[in-house]
Design a protein around this motif. Structure first.
Motif, PDB file in Angstrom:
ATOM      1  N   LYS A   1       8.056   4.313   8.785  1.00 24.36           N
ATOM      2  CA  LYS A   1       7.031   3.219   8.423  1.00 24.36           C
ATOM      3  C   LYS A   1       6.523   3.320   7.043  1.00 24.36           C
ATOM      4  O   LYS A   1       5.952   2.413   6.535  1.00 24.36           O
ATOM      5  CB  LYS A   1       6.371   2.861   9.570  1.00 24.36           C
ATOM      6  CG  LYS A   1       6.922   1.785  10.239  1.00 24.36           C
ATOM      7  CD  LYS A   1       5.927   1.155  11.322  1.00 24.36           C
ATOM      8  CE  LYS A   1       6.377   0.115  12.164  1.00 24.36           C
ATOM      9  NZ  LYS A   1       6.859  -1.184  11.686  1.00 24.36           N
ATOM     10  N   GLN A   2       6.213   4.938   6.734  1.00 23.77           N
ATOM     11  CA  GLN A   2       5.316   4.748   5.610  1.00 23.77           C
ATOM     12  C   GLN A   2       5.709   6.139   4.804  1.00 23.77           C
ATOM     13  O   GLN A   2       6.429   6.952   5.812  1.00 23.77           O
ATOM     14  CB  GLN A   2       3.906   4.914   6.081  1.00 23.77           C
ATOM     15  CG  GLN A   2       3.595   5.860   7.281  1.00 23.77           C
ATOM     16  CD  GLN A   2       3.246   7.521   6.784  1.00 23.77           C
ATOM     17  OE1 GLN A   2       3.076   7.664   5.660  1.00 23.77           O
ATOM     18  NE2 GLN A   2       3.864   8.330   7.514  1.00 23.77           N
TER      19      GLN A   2
ATOM     20  N   ASP B   1      -2.333   0.413   9.486  1.00 24.91           N
ATOM     21  CA  ASP B   1      -2.911  -0.669   8.561  1.00 24.91           C
ATOM     22  C   ASP B   1      -4.544   0.141   8.322  1.00 24.91           C
ATOM     23  O   ASP B   1      -5.143   0.048   7.162  1.00 24.91           O
ATOM     24  CB  ASP B   1      -3.325  -1.856   9.360  1.00 24.91           C
ATOM     25  CG  ASP B   1      -4.338  -2.887   8.581  1.00 24.91           C
ATOM     26  OD1 ASP B   1      -3.721  -3.321   7.458  1.00 24.91           O
ATOM     27  OD2 ASP B   1      -5.334  -3.211   8.964  1.00 24.91           O
ATOM     28  N   VAL B   2      -5.293   0.420   9.140  1.00 25.00           N
ATOM     29  CA  VAL B   2      -6.689   0.976   9.108  1.00 25.00           C
ATOM     30  C   VAL B   2      -6.290   2.281   8.305  1.00 25.00           C
ATOM     31  O   VAL B   2      -7.338   2.502   7.186  1.00 25.00           O
ATOM     32  CB  VAL B   2      -7.459   1.605  10.488  1.00 25.00           C
ATOM     33  CG1 VAL B   2      -8.553   2.290  10.137  1.00 25.00           C
ATOM     34  CG2 VAL B   2      -7.286   0.037  11.155  1.00 25.00           C
ATOM     35  N   ILE B   3      -5.618   3.323   8.650  1.00 31.10           N
ATOM     36  CA  ILE B   3      -5.373   4.634   7.761  1.00 31.10           C
ATOM     37  C   ILE B   3      -5.176   4.204   6.372  1.00 31.10           C
ATOM     38  O   ILE B   3      -5.925   4.898   5.599  1.00 31.10           O
ATOM     39  CB  ILE B   3      -4.319   5.662   8.644  1.00 31.10           C
ATOM     40  CG1 ILE B   3      -4.687   5.750   9.785  1.00 31.10           C
ATOM     41  CG2 ILE B   3      -3.889   6.659   7.566  1.00 31.10           C
ATOM     42  CD1 ILE B   3      -3.633   6.630  10.803  1.00 31.10           C
ATOM     43  N   LEU B   4      -4.127   3.563   6.158  1.00 31.62           N
ATOM     44  CA  LEU B   4      -3.851   3.305   4.615  1.00 31.62           C
ATOM     45  C   LEU B   4      -4.956   2.585   3.858  1.00 31.62           C
ATOM     46  O   LEU B   4      -5.153   2.790   2.495  1.00 31.62           O
ATOM     47  CB  LEU B   4      -2.390   2.428   4.506  1.00 31.62           C
ATOM     48  CG  LEU B   4      -1.069   3.318   5.193  1.00 31.62           C
ATOM     49  CD1 LEU B   4      -0.140   2.198   5.353  1.00 31.62           C
ATOM     50  CD2 LEU B   4      -0.881   4.353   4.082  1.00 31.62           C
ATOM     51  N   ARG B   5      -5.729   1.980   4.602  1.00 33.67           N
ATOM     52  CA  ARG B   5      -6.769   0.838   3.849  1.00 33.67           C
ATOM     53  C   ARG B   5      -7.909   2.042   3.561  1.00 33.67           C
ATOM     54  O   ARG B   5      -8.765   1.642   2.734  1.00 33.67           O
ATOM     55  CB  ARG B   5      -6.948  -0.128   4.491  1.00 33.67           C
ATOM     56  CG  ARG B   5      -5.856  -1.077   4.384  1.00 33.67           C
ATOM     57  CD  ARG B   5      -6.368  -2.821   5.000  1.00 33.67           C
ATOM     58  NE  ARG B   5      -5.370  -3.477   5.177  1.00 33.67           N
ATOM     59  CZ  ARG B   5      -4.582  -4.127   4.089  1.00 33.67           C
ATOM     60  NH1 ARG B   5      -5.203  -4.198   2.896  1.00 33.67           N
ATOM     61  NH2 ARG B   5      -3.503  -5.028   4.131  1.00 33.67           N
ATOM     62  N   LYS B   6      -8.103   2.983   4.556  1.00 36.08           N
ATOM     63  CA  LYS B   6      -9.472   3.669   4.670  1.00 36.08           C
ATOM     64  C   LYS B   6      -9.435   5.216   4.398  1.00 36.08           C
ATOM     65  O   LYS B   6     -10.494   5.728   4.029  1.00 36.08           O
ATOM     66  CB  LYS B   6     -10.301   3.344   6.007  1.00 36.08           C
ATOM     67  CG  LYS B   6     -10.323   1.938   6.688  1.00 36.08           C
ATOM     68  CD  LYS B   6     -11.459   1.249   5.796  1.00 36.08           C
ATOM     69  CE  LYS B   6     -12.713   1.657   6.244  1.00 36.08           C
ATOM     70  NZ  LYS B   6     -14.005   0.921   5.506  1.00 36.08           N
TER      71      LYS B   6
ATOM     72  N   LEU C   1       0.873  -1.263   0.024  1.00 39.49           N
ATOM     73  CA  LEU C   1      -0.014  -0.027   0.048  1.00 39.49           C
ATOM     74  C   LEU C   1       0.934   1.330   0.093  1.00 39.49           C
ATOM     75  O   LEU C   1       0.337   2.340   0.124  1.00 39.49           O
ATOM     76  CB  LEU C   1      -0.855   0.151   1.113  1.00 39.49           C
ATOM     77  CG  LEU C   1      -1.931  -1.076   1.481  1.00 39.49           C
ATOM     78  CD1 LEU C   1      -2.661  -1.019   2.483  1.00 39.49           C
ATOM     79  CD2 LEU C   1      -2.974  -0.956   0.183  1.00 39.49           C
ATOM     80  N   MET C   2       2.131   0.906  -0.042  1.00 39.71           N
ATOM     81  CA  MET C   2       3.113   2.474   0.047  1.00 39.71           C
ATOM     82  C   MET C   2       4.288   2.492  -1.087  1.00 39.71           C
ATOM     83  O   MET C   2       5.190   2.023  -0.778  1.00 39.71           O
ATOM     84  CB  MET C   2       3.765   2.257   1.492  1.00 39.71           C
ATOM     85  CG  MET C   2       2.567   2.468   2.456  1.00 39.71           C
ATOM     86  SD  MET C   2       3.422   2.301   4.324  1.00 39.71           S
ATOM     87  CE  MET C   2       3.987   1.045   4.630  1.00 39.71           C
ATOM     88  N   ASP C   3       3.800   2.617  -2.213  1.00 35.06           N
ATOM     89  CA  ASP C   3       4.554   2.782  -3.291  1.00 35.06           C
ATOM     90  C   ASP C   3       4.919   4.347  -3.378  1.00 35.06           C
ATOM     91  O   ASP C   3       4.574   4.876  -2.282  1.00 35.06           O
ATOM     92  CB  ASP C   3       4.049   2.495  -4.698  1.00 35.06           C
ATOM     93  CG  ASP C   3       2.611   3.248  -5.042  1.00 35.06           C
ATOM     94  OD1 ASP C   3       2.553   4.382  -4.238  1.00 35.06           O
ATOM     95  OD2 ASP C   3       1.551   2.621  -5.675  1.00 35.06           O
TER      96      ASP C   3
END
Length: 521
Positions: A377-378, A350-355, A167-169
């Motif tokens: 981390k991101q 996980d929640v932030i990046l997905r939602k 999720l982090m390109d």
């Protein structure tokens, strides 16, 4: 020895390089690593490098040296009051040891004349790192006689790669981005404000209703607190401790309370139990708020539900809650953390990046190491360092990095944060500190009870702060158009897009007398 000026160098060493003519995997000898590595890049046999695949950098938290840089040949000066961070990025953590070399010059003048004396060294093996953070007591071995020389103590922090790499390109990153038009933003503190300090509060803080109410009254962003339940679900809540009501039994009265760390209850327990705020538990006086039984008025909303419930054009300032050790040695909450830092942050990211979608989000924390973990981390969302500064209202932290504006700014520059969230009490004491941050290219928010005044908000905006976090958006905002700056910007972008489309189709745009834009064929 204690009076000498000590230079320290940390070198990642590869443990998995085979010795010549031997199948056993061994590190190279201490003397070879300590001295010959400064002048020789390869092992004598086979030409293989003994250093690990790594980036080895250092930064000193001072005005002149707060930008991260490569280590020098004979290390970095570490005086009694210096804050020095060795920043190492390694490819194979489990097979990497760390060689710590100590050097000293016979005098300050001697530094210009030649190399320093090699005093001692120590290897730190990877099995010593039991958790994501900690302190190590290390014996120093004399470089000449190979006898015990003394002891040294160092703190460490490990930032592990996230499991969310997919999720982090690098397609988009706002880690260091802030539009120059985003200045003087209005940020709703815990949504519509702290509800247990003000007797007239009708909406419970950190609820979906509180956040929506602030947005409806023109908040550009809403600020709220996130921590994990016992079953590792990110929920929105401020305090580390909660109170649970006990039924009457023996000598207990109906409204006696049991104090518990919030993290000791699962999400289901938080939802089903009658839970009271710490202010209610201490005063033994319960509070009621408007429509308390409605779902969106309930405490402990899940972060994923908050991301779904609010308009995407409302920015989020998400404060990650993490209990720190105070200056007197006590923890902010009574118990030590049981969840590892990396796991804790992974569950929230996980929640932030997905939602989150296209929502503007800023991440922040009072713990400088949590900020560092969030930063590395991101690469999608910017990180800001929350600080106390010089204050008479709160007890200082044991970690000095958030206890003064200077150290906070230097740490933010060193770790490449977007900026600092300063305590308004400290800014009002010395407004020149605003320039201290802005001259370094940092974005500056502010927080504190002092912000709950129209005059103070006006002053802070005149000083050039990028955002002010305050309570009671419905009362204190001076906005005429009750929409976030991101919503207005999106409407302008849409208007420009329509203009381009019209031009391509041969349409002409003009502005009418009333200021509205119209198109003609």
């Amino acid at each position: 020895m204690k009076r000498r000026h000590i230079q320290v160098k940390v070198t990642p060493m590869n443990l998995s390089i085979p010795s010549a003519g031997c199948d056993t995997m061994l590190p190279s000898s201490p003397m070879e690593d300590s001295l010959s590595n400064d002048t020789h890049d390869t092992k004598e046999n086979g030409g293989e490098s003994s250093t690990a695949f790594a980036f080895s950098e250092v930064v000193t938290l001072s005005a002149d040296e707060c930008e991260i840089r490569s280590q020098e040949q004979f290390g970095t000066g570490c005086g009694p009051t210096d804050l020095v961070i060795f920043h190492l990025t390694v490819g194979d953590f489990e097979n990497t040891a760390y060689l710590i070399d100590l050097y000293s010059y016979s005098s300050r003048v001697a530094k210009e004349d030649g190399p320093p004396n090699h005093l001692g060294y120590h290897y730190v093996l990877p099995n010593l790192f039991k958790r994501s953070e900690g302190n190590l007591e290390l014996p120093i071995t004399c470089a000449k006689g190979h006898r015990p020389l003394g002891m040294m103590r160092l703190g460490y922090l490990i930032v592990k790669p996230s499991s969310l790499c997919a999720l982090m390109d690098m397609s988009v990153s706002y880690a260091r981005y802030w539009n120059s038009k985003w200045t003087g933003l209005d940020v709703g503190h815990r949504g519509s404000g702290t509800s247990f300090k003000a007797k007239d509060a009708v909406i419970r803080e950190n609820t979906i209703t509180s956040l929506k109410n602030a947005a409806e009254h023109g908040a550009d962003m809403v600020e709220f607190d996130v921590q994990l339940s016992k079953d590792l679900v990110p929920v929105v809540y401020h305090d580390f401790m909660i109170y649970v009501s006990l039924k009457s039994k023996c000598s207990l009265q109906e409204h006696d309370f049991l104090a518990l760390p919030m993290r000791e209850l699962s999400l289901e327990q938080l939802k089903k139990l009658k839970v009271y705020h710490i202010a209610e538990g201490l005063s033994r006086e319960t509070r009621s708020f408007h429509n308390d039984d409605c779902l969106e008025h309930q405490p402990f909303p899940q972060l994923c539900d908050v991301l779904d419930a609010l308009d995407v054009h409302v920015g989020f300032n998400i404060e990650i809650k993490w209990s720190q050790r105070l200056e007197d040695g006590k923890m902010e909450e009574e118990f030590e953390h049981v969840v590892d830092r990396n796991l804790y942050i992974d569950c929230i990211l996980d929640v932030i990046l997905r939602k989150a979608g296209n929502r503007r989000i800023v991440l922040s924390c009072f713990d400088p190491d949590i900020c560092t973990i969030l930063r590395f981390k991101q690469n999608r969302y910017p990180v800001m360092f929350l600080t106390l500064g010089r204050t008479t209202k709160y007890q200082k932290y044991m970690d000095p990095r958030g206890n003064s504006m200077e150290l906070a700014v230097w740490h933010a520059v060193a770790m490449e944060f977007l900026g600092v969230v300063a305590h308004t009490e400290d800014l009002l004491r010395d407004p020149s500190q605003v320039n201290l941050a802005k001259e370094r290219g940092l974005v500056l928010f502010c927080w504190g009870d002092d912000n709950n005044s129209k005059d103070t908000i006006k002053l802070l905006k005149e000083l050039g702060l990028h955002a002010i976090i305050y309570d009671k958006m419905d009362v204190l905002t001076t906005k005429e158009v009750k929409q976030s700056v991101f919503h207005l910007q999106a409407k302008d972008s849409q208007k420009e897009l329509l203009k381009l489309q019209a031009l391509e189709m041969g349409h002409v745009w003009h502005t009418s007398a009333d200021g509205n834009e119209e198109q003609q064929a």
